[in-house]
Structures are given as C-alpha cells and as structure tokens.
Scaffold this motif. Structure first.
Motif, mmCIF file in Angstrom:
data_model
loop_
_atom_site.group_PDB
_atom_site.id
_atom_site.type_symbol
_atom_site.label_atom_id
_atom_site.label_comp_id
_atom_site.label_asym_id
_atom_site.label_seq_id
_atom_site.Cartn_x
_atom_site.Cartn_y
_atom_site.Cartn_z
ATOM 1 N N LEU A 3 0.835 -1.189 0.000
ATOM 2 C CA LEU A 3 0.000 0.000 0.000
ATOM 3 C C LEU A 3 0.875 1.245 0.000
ATOM 4 O O LEU A 3 1.910 1.291 0.667
ATOM 5 C CB LEU A 3 -0.912 0.021 1.225
ATOM 6 C CG LEU A 3 -1.972 -1.081 1.313
ATOM 7 C CD1 LEU A 3 -2.693 -1.007 2.645
ATOM 8 C CD2 LEU A 3 -2.963 -0.984 0.164
ATOM 9 N N VAL A 4 0.449 2.253 -0.740
ATOM 10 C CA VAL A 4 1.165 3.527 -0.767
ATOM 11 C C VAL A 4 0.926 4.264 0.549
ATOM 12 O O VAL A 4 -0.224 4.467 0.951
ATOM 13 C CB VAL A 4 0.694 4.397 -1.951
ATOM 14 C CG1 VAL A 4 1.361 5.769 -1.901
ATOM 15 C CG2 VAL A 4 0.996 3.707 -3.270
ATOM 16 N N VAL A 5 2.004 4.664 1.223
ATOM 17 C CA VAL A 5 1.871 5.349 2.505
ATOM 18 C C VAL A 5 2.348 6.808 2.448
ATOM 19 O O VAL A 5 2.082 7.569 3.376
ATOM 20 C CB VAL A 5 2.621 4.602 3.625
ATOM 21 C CG1 VAL A 5 1.967 3.257 3.889
ATOM 22 C CG2 VAL A 5 4.096 4.412 3.280
ATOM 23 N N ALA A 6 3.038 7.199 1.379
ATOM 24 C CA ALA A 6 3.505 8.582 1.283
ATOM 25 C C ALA A 6 4.039 8.851 -0.116
ATOM 26 O O ALA A 6 4.362 7.922 -0.868
ATOM 27 C CB ALA A 6 4.590 8.874 2.321
ATOM 28 N N ARG A 7 4.121 10.130 -0.447
ATOM 29 C CA ARG A 7 4.783 10.576 -1.675
ATOM 30 C C ARG A 7 5.832 11.600 -1.297
ATOM 31 O O ARG A 7 5.554 12.528 -0.532
ATOM 32 C CB ARG A 7 3.790 11.194 -2.660
ATOM 33 C CG ARG A 7 4.442 11.691 -3.967
ATOM 34 C CD ARG A 7 3.394 12.281 -4.908
ATOM 35 N NE ARG A 7 2.851 13.511 -4.400
ATOM 36 C CZ ARG A 7 3.392 14.726 -4.595
ATOM 37 N NH1 ARG A 7 4.510 14.872 -5.276
ATOM 38 N NH2 ARG A 7 2.800 15.802 -4.097
ATOM 39 N N ILE A 8 7.020 11.449 -1.814
ATOM 40 C CA ILE A 8 8.112 12.371 -1.498
ATOM 41 C C ILE A 8 7.911 13.683 -2.242
ATOM 42 O O ILE A 8 7.627 13.697 -3.443
ATOM 43 C CB ILE A 8 9.473 11.757 -1.855
ATOM 44 C CG1 ILE A 8 9.719 10.494 -1.011
ATOM 45 C CG2 ILE A 8 10.599 12.765 -1.655
ATOM 46 C CD1 ILE A 8 11.001 9.770 -1.347
ATOM 47 N N GLU A 26 -1.588 6.301 9.918
ATOM 48 C CA GLU A 26 -0.692 5.793 10.950
ATOM 49 C C GLU A 26 0.770 6.096 10.601
ATOM 50 O O GLU A 26 1.600 5.198 10.501
ATOM 51 C CB GLU A 26 -0.896 4.285 11.116
ATOM 52 C CG GLU A 26 -2.312 3.919 11.522
ATOM 53 C CD GLU A 26 -2.581 2.430 11.471
ATOM 54 O OE1 GLU A 26 -3.230 1.922 12.404
ATOM 55 O OE2 GLU A 26 -2.141 1.772 10.522
ATOM 56 N N PRO A 27 1.100 7.383 10.415
ATOM 57 C CA PRO A 27 2.479 7.719 10.030
ATOM 58 C C PRO A 27 3.505 7.338 11.086
ATOM 59 O O PRO A 27 4.652 7.021 10.758
ATOM 60 C CB PRO A 27 2.432 9.243 9.821
ATOM 61 C CG PRO A 27 1.272 9.694 10.654
ATOM 62 C CD PRO A 27 0.269 8.591 10.572
ATOM 63 N N GLU A 28 3.098 7.362 12.366
ATOM 64 C CA GLU A 28 4.025 7.007 13.435
ATOM 65 C C GLU A 28 4.421 5.536 13.359
ATOM 66 O O GLU A 28 5.476 5.145 13.878
ATOM 67 C CB GLU A 28 3.413 7.316 14.806
ATOM 68 C CG GLU A 28 2.243 6.434 15.220
ATOM 69 C CD GLU A 28 0.936 6.752 14.504
ATOM 70 O OE1 GLU A 28 -0.012 5.964 14.633
ATOM 71 O OE2 GLU A 28 0.875 7.800 13.820
ATOM 72 N N LEU A 29 3.622 4.727 12.676
ATOM 73 C CA LEU A 29 3.925 3.306 12.503
ATOM 74 C C LEU A 29 4.595 3.046 11.156
ATOM 75 O O LEU A 29 5.645 2.392 11.093
ATOM 76 C CB LEU A 29 2.634 2.488 12.614
ATOM 77 C CG LEU A 29 2.731 0.988 12.321
ATOM 78 C CD1 LEU A 29 3.626 0.314 13.363
ATOM 79 C CD2 LEU A 29 1.344 0.360 12.316
ATOM 80 N N ARG A 30 4.024 3.555 10.086
ATOM 81 C CA ARG A 30 4.517 3.264 8.739
ATOM 82 C C ARG A 30 5.761 4.058 8.351
ATOM 83 O O ARG A 30 6.546 3.601 7.515
ATOM 84 C CB ARG A 30 3.419 3.550 7.706
ATOM 85 C CG ARG A 30 2.090 2.896 8.004
ATOM 86 C CD ARG A 30 2.185 1.398 8.004
ATOM 87 N NE ARG A 30 0.860 0.802 8.221
ATOM 88 C CZ ARG A 30 0.662 -0.448 8.573
ATOM 89 N NH1 ARG A 30 1.693 -1.255 8.746
ATOM 90 N NH2 ARG A 30 -0.560 -0.906 8.756
ATOM 91 N N LEU A 31 5.911 5.260 8.935
ATOM 92 C CA LEU A 31 6.997 6.149 8.537
ATOM 93 C C LEU A 31 7.956 6.427 9.688
ATOM 94 O O LEU A 31 8.514 7.515 9.804
ATOM 95 C CB LEU A 31 6.416 7.464 7.990
ATOM 96 C CG LEU A 31 5.478 7.302 6.782
ATOM 97 C CD1 LEU A 31 4.820 8.627 6.428
ATOM 98 C CD2 LEU A 31 6.230 6.747 5.581
ATOM 99 N N ALA A 32 8.148 5.444 10.532
ATOM 100 C CA ALA A 32 9.036 5.591 11.684
ATOM 101 C C ALA A 32 10.483 5.316 11.276
ATOM 102 O O ALA A 32 10.746 4.587 10.307
ATOM 103 C CB ALA A 32 8.625 4.626 12.790
#
Length: 218
Positions: A3-8, A26-32
């Motif tokens: 799943l896509v979680v972010a775009r730079i 859930e950025p604290e989980l996926r982008l930690a």
C-alpha cells in the motif's frame, strides 16, 4: 499486500531531508525511523528511513544514503510503499482499509441479497459503497452507521438497513463513471487510508496532519 503510505515532495535544506505527502493515518507506525519501504519507481529504492520530524506542520524524512540536497531532490514524486498484512486492521475501532471492504457481500438486515462491493467512492462529505447487483447494475450505499449496521470480515459481508428507495426498484442506479462525473474524489494508487462508518451527515474521520499535499509539492 503493498500500500502507498507517502509521496516524497521537495528537498528541505541541504542535508538530504525531504518533505512528504502522507497517505496513511498511521504515520508514526509506517513512517518511523528504521522502516524499510519499497518505491515507485522501483529503481529509487528500497529506502530506509533514518530520521523523521515535523516542521511547520509538515513531516520531514531523511533516508539512509541520501546525504545532500541533490540526492534528496532526485527522489521527488517517488511513492513510498509499505508491506501490510492483508488481515491487519487499523488501530481505530470500527475502521477498515479499502482492500478489506472490497468484494464483501452486501445483504439487508432481513437477509435479502443486494450484491457485492466493487468500489469504495471517497467523496468530500462521506464514503460510498459501489455495489454491483446480480443483474450487473450498480447502487450507491452511504457508508454511515445508520445504514451500514455491521461489517463482518469473517463472513465476508456487510449488513445494511437501507431507507426506502435506496436499493429497491425506485433507487437511483449510477455507474462508477457517473459517480466520477458527479465529483468523485479519486485516489492515487492504493492509499492506506482507513475508513470508518460516519454518522448521518458526518464526514469520514479526518486525516493526520500533513496528509494534504501543499502547493509547492505539486
């Protein structure tokens, strides 16, 4: 599943940091820090998050091996992709990812079969189930608590209590194309946005701060 979680977005400063458009609740989980993410295009990754911080309401990330502005700018518009267990549920109660709602059988509280969910339409005010009937026509069912009374993932069904006229022969049947022309807000790829049944007239759960792309990231 992926799943896509972010775009730079654009580079920030001269030490390799980048802004990101968050596409997960859930950025604290996926982008930690320490997270290893696949990318689109695949040639840009995988990328390991080294540091993360919030600056002026935006999430800034630095990746291992990306140490200057030029390297950071080269990653602009790259999608960050996480591997997610298909059976994993969002942390919030009564929230679901789109892929968990797709293909659920839709039945009324009286047991009458309506069809199956083929699409989740995310409108500004609420989410809709696009349900394909056995005869191939489609009906839109608002994903609100008063109508969608139960989501049973084990039985793979959604139980609904529709008001008169919503799903009977007098209901307005619309194709996915018609919904799009009416102002449907599309998603770029399979974004990891959990969906919750809103109250009547209530918008879906708000996204995390930083989910909306800023003008200078376009």
């Amino acid at each position: 599943m992926q799943l896509v979680v972010a775009r730079i977005g654009r580079a920030h400063g001269i030490k390799g940091e980048v802004t990101v458009e968050v596409r997960t609740d859930e950025p604290e989980l996926r982008l930690a820090p320490g997270a290893v993410l696949a990318t689109d295009p695949a040639s840009a990754g995988p990328l390991t998050i080294e540091t993360g911080r919030v600056h002026s309401g935006r999430l800034l990330l630095r990746f291992a091996g990306v140490g200057d502005r030029n390297a950071a700018e080269a990653l602009r518009n790259t999608l960050l992709i996480a591997e997610v267990d298909p059976d994993e549920l969002p942390e919030g109660e009564d929230e679901y990812y789109d892929h968990q709602l797709m293909d659920l059988d839709v039945v009324t509280v009286d047991g009458v079969e309506i069809g199956r969910i083929t699409e989740i339409s995310h409108l500004p005010t609420q989410d809709l189930f696009v349900v394909e009937r056995p005869d191939g026509t489609e009906v839109m069912i608002p994903f609100v608590q008063e109508i969608v009374t139960e989501i049973d993932l084990e039985e793979q069904r959604a139980v609904v209590d529709p008001p008169p006229g919503l799903v009977d022969d007098r209901a307005v049947i619309a194709s996915a194309r018609e919904a799009e022309q009416a102002g449907e807000t599309g998603r770029a790829g399979e974004d990891e946005q959990p969906r919750r049944a809103a109250g009547a007239g209530q918008a879906p759960a708000a996204r995390e701060a930083g989910d909306e792309p800023s003008g200078d990231e376009a």
